[in-house]
Design a protein around this motif. Structure first.
Motif, PDB file in Angstrom:
ATOM      1  N   ASN A 164       1.025  -1.080   0.047  1.00  0.00           N
ATOM      2  CA  ASN A 164       0.050   0.041   0.007  1.00  0.00           C
ATOM      3  C   ASN A 164       0.796   1.301  -0.024  1.00  0.00           C
ATOM      4  O   ASN A 164       0.551   2.235  -0.806  1.00  0.00           O
ATOM      5  CB  ASN A 164      -0.961  -0.011   1.113  1.00  0.00           C
ATOM      6  CG  ASN A 164      -2.116  -1.039   1.077  1.00  0.00           C
ATOM      7  OD1 ASN A 164      -2.490  -1.576   0.101  1.00  0.00           O
ATOM      8  ND2 ASN A 164      -2.584  -1.508   2.224  1.00  0.00           N
ATOM      9  N   THR A 167       2.260   1.787  -3.391  1.00  0.00           N
ATOM     10  CA  THR A 167       1.182   2.294  -4.637  1.00  0.00           C
ATOM     11  C   THR A 167       0.766   3.520  -4.175  1.00  0.00           C
ATOM     12  O   THR A 167      -0.069   4.070  -4.869  1.00  0.00           O
ATOM     13  CB  THR A 167       0.338   1.048  -4.692  1.00  0.00           C
ATOM     14  OG1 THR A 167      -0.251   0.810  -3.470  1.00  0.00           O
ATOM     15  CG2 THR A 167       0.803  -0.264  -5.497  1.00  0.00           C
ATOM     16  N   GLU A 168       1.004   4.139  -3.403  1.00  0.00           N
ATOM     17  CA  GLU A 168       0.447   5.479  -3.012  1.00  0.00           C
ATOM     18  C   GLU A 168       1.124   6.612  -4.115  1.00  0.00           C
ATOM     19  O   GLU A 168       2.211   6.214  -4.569  1.00  0.00           O
ATOM     20  CB  GLU A 168       0.924   6.085  -1.540  1.00  0.00           C
ATOM     21  CG  GLU A 168       0.126   5.269  -0.500  1.00  0.00           C
ATOM     22  CD  GLU A 168       0.746   5.649   0.923  1.00  0.00           C
ATOM     23  OE1 GLU A 168       1.627   6.638   0.789  1.00  0.00           O
ATOM     24  OE2 GLU A 168       0.304   5.263   1.779  1.00  0.00           O
ATOM     25  N   GLU A 169       0.315   7.641  -4.319  1.00  0.00           N
ATOM     26  CA  GLU A 169       0.733   8.564  -5.362  1.00  0.00           C
ATOM     27  C   GLU A 169       2.044   9.515  -4.563  1.00  0.00           C
ATOM     28  O   GLU A 169       1.940   9.496  -3.558  1.00  0.00           O
ATOM     29  CB  GLU A 169      -0.219   9.512  -5.498  1.00  0.00           C
ATOM     30  CG  GLU A 169      -1.326   8.636  -6.708  1.00  0.00           C
ATOM     31  CD  GLU A 169      -2.292   9.668  -7.189  1.00  0.00           C
ATOM     32  OE1 GLU A 169      -2.225  11.156  -6.941  1.00  0.00           O
ATOM     33  OE2 GLU A 169      -3.358   9.587  -7.895  1.00  0.00           O
ATOM     34  N   LYS A 198      -0.256  -8.284  -7.072  1.00  0.00           N
ATOM     35  CA  LYS A 198      -0.536  -6.722  -7.066  1.00  0.00           C
ATOM     36  C   LYS A 198       0.619  -6.092  -7.520  1.00  0.00           C
ATOM     37  O   LYS A 198       0.568  -4.995  -8.379  1.00  0.00           O
ATOM     38  CB  LYS A 198      -0.987  -6.218  -5.784  1.00  0.00           C
ATOM     39  CG  LYS A 198      -1.635  -4.828  -5.504  1.00  0.00           C
ATOM     40  CD  LYS A 198      -2.240  -4.453  -4.294  1.00  0.00           C
ATOM     41  CE  LYS A 198      -2.645  -3.135  -4.439  1.00  0.00           C
ATOM     42  NZ  LYS A 198      -3.399  -2.671  -3.058  1.00  0.00           N
ATOM     43  N   SER A 199       1.813  -6.519  -6.802  1.00  0.00           N
ATOM     44  CA  SER A 199       3.075  -5.867  -7.222  1.00  0.00           C
ATOM     45  C   SER A 199       3.576  -5.814  -8.712  1.00  0.00           C
ATOM     46  O   SER A 199       3.719  -4.792  -9.452  1.00  0.00           O
ATOM     47  CB  SER A 199       4.423  -6.126  -6.440  1.00  0.00           C
ATOM     48  OG  SER A 199       4.002  -5.930  -5.074  1.00  0.00           O
ATOM     49  N   GLU A 202       0.983  -3.714 -10.797  1.00  0.00           N
ATOM     50  CA  GLU A 202       1.228  -2.273 -10.574  1.00  0.00           C
ATOM     51  C   GLU A 202       2.852  -1.887 -11.280  1.00  0.00           C
ATOM     52  O   GLU A 202       2.839  -0.836 -11.608  1.00  0.00           O
ATOM     53  CB  GLU A 202       1.036  -1.673  -9.282  1.00  0.00           C
ATOM     54  CG  GLU A 202      -0.366  -1.849  -8.417  1.00  0.00           C
ATOM     55  CD  GLU A 202      -1.000  -0.892  -9.043  1.00  0.00           C
ATOM     56  OE1 GLU A 202      -0.494   0.113  -9.475  1.00  0.00           O
ATOM     57  OE2 GLU A 202      -2.222  -1.119  -8.874  1.00  0.00           O
ATOM     58  N   LYS A 253       7.749   2.913 -15.156  1.00  0.00           N
ATOM     59  CA  LYS A 253       7.042   2.577 -13.877  1.00  0.00           C
ATOM     60  C   LYS A 253       7.700   1.259 -13.218  1.00  0.00           C
ATOM     61  O   LYS A 253       7.579   0.224 -13.768  1.00  0.00           O
ATOM     62  CB  LYS A 253       5.588   2.326 -13.983  1.00  0.00           C
ATOM     63  CG  LYS A 253       4.962   2.387 -12.458  1.00  0.00           C
ATOM     64  CD  LYS A 253       3.650   2.332 -12.658  1.00  0.00           C
ATOM     65  CE  LYS A 253       2.791   2.501 -11.281  1.00  0.00           C
ATOM     66  NZ  LYS A 253       1.151   2.475 -11.580  1.00  0.00           N
ATOM     67  N   SER A 280       6.931   7.638 -10.868  1.00  0.00           N
ATOM     68  CA  SER A 280       6.074   6.246 -10.691  1.00  0.00           C
ATOM     69  C   SER A 280       7.276   5.180 -10.314  1.00  0.00           C
ATOM     70  O   SER A 280       6.707   4.069 -10.177  1.00  0.00           O
ATOM     71  CB  SER A 280       5.879   6.099 -12.324  1.00  0.00           C
ATOM     72  OG  SER A 280       4.980   6.884 -12.901  1.00  0.00           O
ATOM     73  N   ARG A 282       9.667   3.387  -7.818  1.00  0.00           N
ATOM     74  CA  ARG A 282       9.934   3.009  -6.181  1.00  0.00           C
ATOM     75  C   ARG A 282      11.074   2.302  -6.104  1.00  0.00           C
ATOM     76  O   ARG A 282      11.478   1.443  -6.786  1.00  0.00           O
ATOM     77  CB  ARG A 282       8.438   2.238  -5.751  1.00  0.00           C
ATOM     78  CG  ARG A 282       7.293   2.856  -6.158  1.00  0.00           C
ATOM     79  CD  ARG A 282       7.261   4.144  -4.969  1.00  0.00           C
ATOM     80  NE  ARG A 282       5.948   4.726  -5.013  1.00  0.00           N
ATOM     81  CZ  ARG A 282       5.661   5.830  -5.976  1.00  0.00           C
ATOM     82  NH1 ARG A 282       6.536   6.545  -6.578  1.00  0.00           N
ATOM     83  NH2 ARG A 282       4.294   6.563  -5.716  1.00  0.00           N
TER      84      ARG A 282
END
Length: 882
Positions: A164, A167-169, A198-199, A202, A253, A280, A282
């Motif tokens: 979570n 994936t936050e902006e 999910k990873s 995204e 991303k 984008s 991380r």
């Protein structure tokens, strides 16, 4: 452990008496007497180890015996080195008086220590066979566990929380940290996030990099670049690599995992390569130091918690009973107590689970678990990190004595390094850790030892081969530190790591080198050797530098001049311009690994190394000429290089029965005379103009050959313009061939019918355009034994299958498709037996077809190999399933 040392010396004495009588002239009688005394000592040690309690007194006697055996080894080998040198000098009149040396050894060292041991062992109590102690290595057929993806407890909520955050902006590049003490599961949690669907949805670009304490920033950058390009950038400096990394990461991303970042300094080296403007992007780092986390990001780190008692008990049950069996009620109370005592540290629970697995099949399971529960309590510490170390010690004490040196030896490898199982096994053999077992080869025994360490959760499997065998493995940082500390604490002198201190000096100092038997060095190799260390008793010099080392001509003699009695020389990171001739003075070498970009020949002088078992050469040269008559090398078991090996047809030697690996032989040298001498080879690679194989039956006589790799190379011609026209007929392949790999052959798909007729073929790997063309119709009744099919890089579009007279691939379990960018679909009939479908870089339409037709009522697992037992498993590479 002393028994292994005695056995190793005994085998050397026996070989001297049989194979090198010319060097021991006049000393035969004394050597035979020494042989008799060693055989008695070995029998006595075996009997005592089975009957007597092995407390500190027992271990003290063992250490003394080992020291005497080492002294005997060094004395004999030094005499032989001098004798061999004198033999090569026509005017050398003085030779060592070997007979006197051996007599003095027997009377002053071997006999006295043997007598003291017999008296000392006789006073020890008789061991209770029911008490816990060293266990014999297991010989069952249990599959080794993969890198920890199953049996993960307590991390579901943790993973969701971190994902979570990821994936936050954000207005710029975001860095998230996971912190916690060693053994708490930082890497496990990060890996779970990496594999989470999910990873992978995204972030189309996922990158995993190990950093570690002794990081190499160039290697870190090169590992990131591997995700984007196949170009070799190792010649670039750090700044240039940082710029390239930043340019590749500016737009996509991405999610970059940086595992095990130790210091703020390491992060300062990494940070310039990260584009802060990519909002984008991380970065997820794991670290045991919270200061590092705050330095990398002002965002509060995710602190990993300890497991709750219920979670600890759940994890322990999964380790011991897997997901099938249940814990018997009569041992549950002891199991819960053991789990609680582990203090919520997953590593401690996993290691203790490795002990309890052995007790699962015990006839008195309750008593055994009760004893383990009591043992854990005696190793408790208020310091949770110390508690984990003590539990590792408890597991170590349960290992068989033959296995302990093998385990501690893992501490030689760098932190977080990916350890080749092939290399590790051959090193164990060369070091003398593996003893002969009736009806088993040394390699087979060593493989069982590795599987035993994996089953006890002391070693993690990193990668597996097609049939599930271990390809690479790793050890946890805490276990590696335990191995290093235990080797020193136990005064075993097993190995010593050479390091350069911040003050610029080496530890151990050059003056202390004579005190050690094995040295490993990870950096500053040239600086160390230029100090001209002298290690007259050093038996292994293993270099693990993470970047290539260019040796100047004046450096070439430094290794043989420093360590005259070497048995193991792994100098692969060192780039030699040509074969270092002084190496041939090291007549006791059993394992040698050398490299050089233009390394293209092995001189005749290599025959001086009569003990050599393994030769590994890493070169960019297309050919590698063996100028020596290798059939005279009686002990040679493995000759391995990627170049095409050229062997003389006129070689006169008659040996070769020990040769198991010959890779890769030039196709021009596939003569009947060669294969008659290498008739016991199990692993064969051939490189060159493979068309010559179609007209010969030389391969058909290799009835022990199990693995064959064929690389088509018609340099300087372009392969795609001169494709291989045909394969040898089925009756010209080795009769018991199990694994076949083809590369760059550009064959038409119709020739697959030849391979489909091989009755014993279990694994088929087609790499780098092995087969080309739009259509492939698999004929019925073909590939009767095939279990694994791997196709990588082809222009195939349509694949169909005929079911008459019977369906093909009746046993196919695993299908791997990579870089098949035009393939529309595969035969649906494969679903009947298929268990795993692994796809990467295939059309989106193919993914949709697979989900619709192949994965019904199955569990789709993007990016990982797990699912319902016996069910179909779909593995989709990150980014392919979107």
């Amino acid at each position: 452990m002393a028994e292994a040392a005695v056995t190793f010396l005994l085998e050397n004495v026996q070989k001297l008496l049989v194979d090198h009588i010319n060097l021991i002239s006049g000393a035969e009688a004394e050597l035979r007497q020494l042989q008799n005394e060693l055989e008695l000592m070995k029998a006595f040690l075996m009997e005592s180890a089975n009957k007597r309690e092995k407390g500190e007194v027992f271990r003290q006697h063992e250490r003394q015996i080992r020291e005497v055996v080492y002294k005997a080894e060094d004395t004999l080998d030094a005499c032989l080195t001098q004798a061999a040198a004198d033999k090569s000098k026509p005017f050398a009149f003085k030779r060592y008086d070997l007979a006197k040396k051996v007599k003095a050894l027997r009377e002053q060292d071997v006999q006295p220590i043997f007598d003291r041991a017999r008296i000392g062992f006789s006073t020890l109590p008789i061991a209770d066979p029911s008490t816990s102690g060293p266990q014999k290595p297991r010989t069952d057929d249990k599959k080794v566990p993969l890198l920890r993806e199953d049996n993960v407890v307590g991390f579901d909520g943790e993973a969701e929380t971190v994902i979570n955050k990821l994936t936050e902006e954000s207005a710029e590049l975001e860095v998230i940290s996971i912190v916690g003490m060693p053994g708490l599961g930082k890497t496990t949690l990060a890996w779970k996030i990496y594999r989470d669907p999910k990873s992978q949805y995204e972030f189309p670009t996922l990158i995993w990099v190990y950093v570690s304490q002794d990081y190499n920033i160039k290697e870190v950058f090169l590992n990131i670049l591997k995700k984007f390009t196949q170009l070799d950038m190792s010649h670039c400096d750090e700044n240039e690599l940082a710029r390239k990394v930043r340019s590749y990461l500016e737009k996509p991303k991405f999610l970059l995992f940086m595992d095990d970042v130790w210091t703020s300094e390491a992060w300062n080296h990494i940070e310039p390569a990260l584009p802060k403007s990519n909002k984008s992007g991380r970065v997820l780092i794991t670290s045991r130091d919270e200061k590092v986390a705050w330095h990398a990001s002002k965002r509060e780190p995710h602190r990993l918690r300890f497991l709750e008692p219920s979670e600890s008990w759940e994890l322990l049950q999964l380790e011991v009973f897997s997901r099938v069996d249940k814990c018997p009620k009569n041992v549950e109370i002891y199991g819960k107590d053991i789990a609680k005592q582990c203090g919520g540290v997953p590593l401690a629970i996993v290691v203790i689970g490795g002990i309890l697995v052995e007790k699962f099949s015990s006839s008195d399971m309750k008593l055994e678990w009760e004893k383990v529960s009591a043992s854990v309590s005696s190793h408790l510490s208020y310091d949770k990190q110390k508690r984990t170390e003590n539990i590792i010690l408890l597991s170590y004490n349960k290992l068989s004595y033959n296995l302990r040196d093998c385990f501690l030896y893992l501490g030689m490898f760098p932190e977080d390094s990916e350890i080749s199982a092939w290399k590790l096994i051959r090193l164990w053999i060369a070091e003398g850790f593996i003893q002969q077992v009736p009806n088993k080869g040394l390699e087979e025994v060593a493989e069982e030892y590795l599987e035993e360490l994996i089953a006890r959760n002391l070693v993690m499997v990193d990668k597996t081969k097609a049939k599930g065998d271990v390809k690479t493995c790793r050890v946890h940082d805490m276990i590696r530190e335990f191995c290093k500390g235990q080797a020193a604490f136990a005064k075993q002198n097993l190995f010593q790591e050479v390091k350069k201190t911040t003050e610029g000096t080496f530890f151990p100092s050059v003056a202390d080198v004579p005190n050690y038997r094995r040295l490993c060095i990870h950096s500053y190799v040239v600086d160390f050797l230029r100090k001209k260390p002298k290690g007259p008793f050093v038996r292994s010099f293993v270099c693990f530098s993470r970047e290539p080392i260019i040796f100047q001509p004046d450096c070439t003699p430094l290794i043989p001049e420093a360590f005259s009695l070497l048995r193991v020389l792994d100098a692969n990171p060192i780039k030699f311009a040509k074969f270092p001739s002084k190496i041939t003075q090291l007549i006791h070498l059993r394992y040698i690994a050398l490299s050089g970009d233009q390394f293209n020949s092995l001189p005749d002088a290599i025959l001086k190394l009569w003990n050599l078992q393994t030769i590994r050469i890493d070169t960019l040269s297309r050919t590698f000429e063996i100028k020596a008559d290798i059939w005279k090398m009686l002990q040679l078991r493995h000759l391995k290089t990627k170049a095409a090996i050229i062997i003389s047809k006129e070689a006169k030697g008659k040996a070769g029965e020990n040769l198991q690996t010959l890779s890769r032989l030039s196709a021009h040298c596939c003569w009947e005379e060669v294969f008659n001498k290498a008739s016991n080879v199990k692993n064969l690679g051939i490189r060159g103009r493979l068309s010559t194989l179609a007209s010969t039956r030389c391969l058909a006589g290799l009835d022990r050959l199990q693995k064959l790799k064929l690389v088509y190379d018609v340099f300087p011609n372009v392969i795609s313009h001169t494709p291989l026209r045909e394969l040898p007929s089925p009756d010209r392949f080795p009769p018991n061939l199990r694994i076949l790999k083809l590369s760059c052959t550009y064959l038409e798909w119709k020739h697959m019918a030849t391979l489909g007729s091989l009755p014993s073929l279990e694994v088929l790997k087609l790499k780098e355009n092995a087969f080309m063309g739009k259509f492939w119709n698999t004929v019925g009744n073909s590939f009767p034994s095939l279990e694994v099919l791997h196709i990588a890089r082809t222009d195939l579009e349509f694949w169909t299958a005929s079911e008459e007279p019977s369906p093909p691939f009746p046993k196919l379990q695993c299908l791997v498709l990579k870089n098949c960018e035009k393939l529309e679909e595969i035969p649906v009939l494969l679903k009947r037996s298929l268990q795993v479908l692994d796809i990467e870089r295939v059309p989106k339409s193919f993914v949709q077809f697979t989900r619709l037709n192949m994965a019904e009522e199955s569990q789709q697992i993007p990016g990982q190999q797990r699912g319902k037992a016996g069910g179909f498993k779909l593995i989709i590479a990150p980014g392919d399933g979107r």
